[in-house]
Design an enzyme around this catalytic site. Structure first.
Site, short mmCIF file in Angstrom:
data_model
loop_
_atom_site.label_atom_id
_atom_site.label_comp_id
_atom_site.label_asym_id
_atom_site.label_seq_id
_atom_site.Cartn_x
_atom_site.Cartn_y
_atom_site.Cartn_z
N ASP A 137 -10.26 -5.61 -3.28
CA ASP A 137 -9.67 -4.52 -2.53
C ASP A 137 -10.52 -3.26 -2.72
O ASP A 137 -10.61 -2.73 -3.82
CB ASP A 137 -8.24 -4.29 -3.04
CG ASP A 137 -7.44 -3.29 -2.25
OD1 ASP A 137 -8.05 -2.36 -1.67
OD2 ASP A 137 -6.20 -3.42 -2.23
N SER A 166 0.84 -1.19 0.00
CA SER A 166 0.00 0.00 0.00
C SER A 166 0.88 1.25 0.00
O SER A 166 1.65 1.46 -0.93
CB SER A 166 -0.97 -0.04 1.19
OG SER A 166 -1.97 0.93 1.08
N HIS A 220 -7.46 -5.84 0.82
CA HIS A 220 -6.25 -5.04 1.02
C HIS A 220 -5.45 -5.44 2.26
O HIS A 220 -4.38 -4.88 2.50
CB HIS A 220 -6.64 -3.56 1.13
CG HIS A 220 -5.52 -2.59 0.89
ND1 HIS A 220 -4.94 -2.40 -0.34
CD2 HIS A 220 -4.89 -1.73 1.74
CE1 HIS A 220 -4.00 -1.47 -0.26
NE2 HIS A 220 -3.94 -1.05 1.00
#
Length: 295
Positions: free
Chosen positions: A232, A153, A266
């Site tokens: 996600d 991320s 995620h």
């Protein structure tokens, strides 16, 4: 391991190696910083081993990946040391530093802020490249010339941008659900506006897709691996934009393996599922590097 400038907070045996948590005074940050370092059994037996650096995402710390990803088992098998730094300064006392989960504490974005009041302490790029990594190369039984970088991320953004900004430092590169085009997504626009100011001409130097687009030759000829979950929510919210980095790699002639996975979101269930592939990717590239980083 040589005598180190780090305080040992605690250590734990793990798959024949040792997981350590350290604290040290950072000259670059101007505050104490923490990091985690896993040494595989090969390092404890006197070998100098490759080093893989993991950069974590928003709200995370040096503990998150270390405790949730389950990477130590494969790292022990492959003989990889793992370095997990924190994601930002802590305890700076800057007004508003902890008001947002996506800016300030836990959200350093792996750059050096130029805008006040953040410029004094939010210097994560200099901390990593000029301080933490040189100390680890000097004091831990690792091979400087065989150092790889990956992240998730915001940390995926950090991995891609730092690897492109500092060619020759890292010999292997991968990312998990990275923020690929921060100039074009809400997270990045908020962070860059706050840390760098409103002049967008300065932003491109910290945008992975813009940096890759500017390359005149493939910076990582042995390939970059990226995994992205299709469930996600941040992908759907246009925070990650992997297609931008894909297009930039194609333009630069950079080999990229972009894997998309139905049903994965995620979080760390996704990371724990993919982490073995990433460690094996790095181990193979680092073994093939013959001591020479990609250039």
């Amino acid at each position: 391991m040589n005598a180190t400038p780090w305080e040992l907070l605690n250590e734990h045996g793990s798959f024949g190696g040792v997981q350590r948590f350290h604290r040290h005074t950072s000259a670059e940050i101007g505050l104490p910083m923490r990091f985690a370092l896993y040494l595989p059994p090969q390092a404890l037996q006197g070998q100098r081993v490759p080093l893989l650096v993991y950069l974590a995402g928003l709200t995370c710390s040096e503990e998150t990946f270390t405790m949730k990803a389950g990477a130590q088992r494969v790292a022990a098998e492959l003989g990889l040391a793992l370095l997990m730094p924190d994601t930002s300064p802590r305890g700076a006392g800057v007004a508003g530093e902890a008001e947002s989960w996506d800016f300030g504490v836990g959200a350093g974005f792996y750059l050096d802020a130029t805008r006040q009041p953040w410029a004094r302490h939010w210097r994560m790029e200099s901390y990593l490249l000029r301080e933490l990594l040189p100390q680890v190369w000097q004091h831990a039984p690792v091979q400087r010339e065989r150092t790889g970088l990956f992240g998730h991320s915001m940390g995926g953004h950090g991995a891609l941008t730092l690897a492109l900004r500092h060619r020759g430092v890292f010999a292997s590169l991968s990312a998990l659900a990275p923020i690929c085009a921060p100039m074009r997504c809400p997270w990045g626009i908020k962070a860059f506006s706050g840390y760098l100011g409103e002049d967008r001409s300065a932003w491109a130097a910290h945008d992975a897709s813009e940096l890759m687009r500017a390359q005149r030759s493939a910076p990582y000829p042995r390939g970059i691996l990226i995994d992205q979950g299709l469930a996600d929510k941040f992908l759907a919210e246009q925070q990650l934009l992997p297609e931008a980095f894909e297009a930039a790699c194609a333009q630069a002639g950079q080999a990229l393996t972009m894997r998309r996975h139905a049903g994965y979101d995620h979080g760390y269930y996704f990371i724990a599922t993919m982490v073995e592939d990433h460690l094996r990717h790095h181990a193979a590239v680092l073994a093939a590097s013959h001591g020479e980083p990609n250039r």
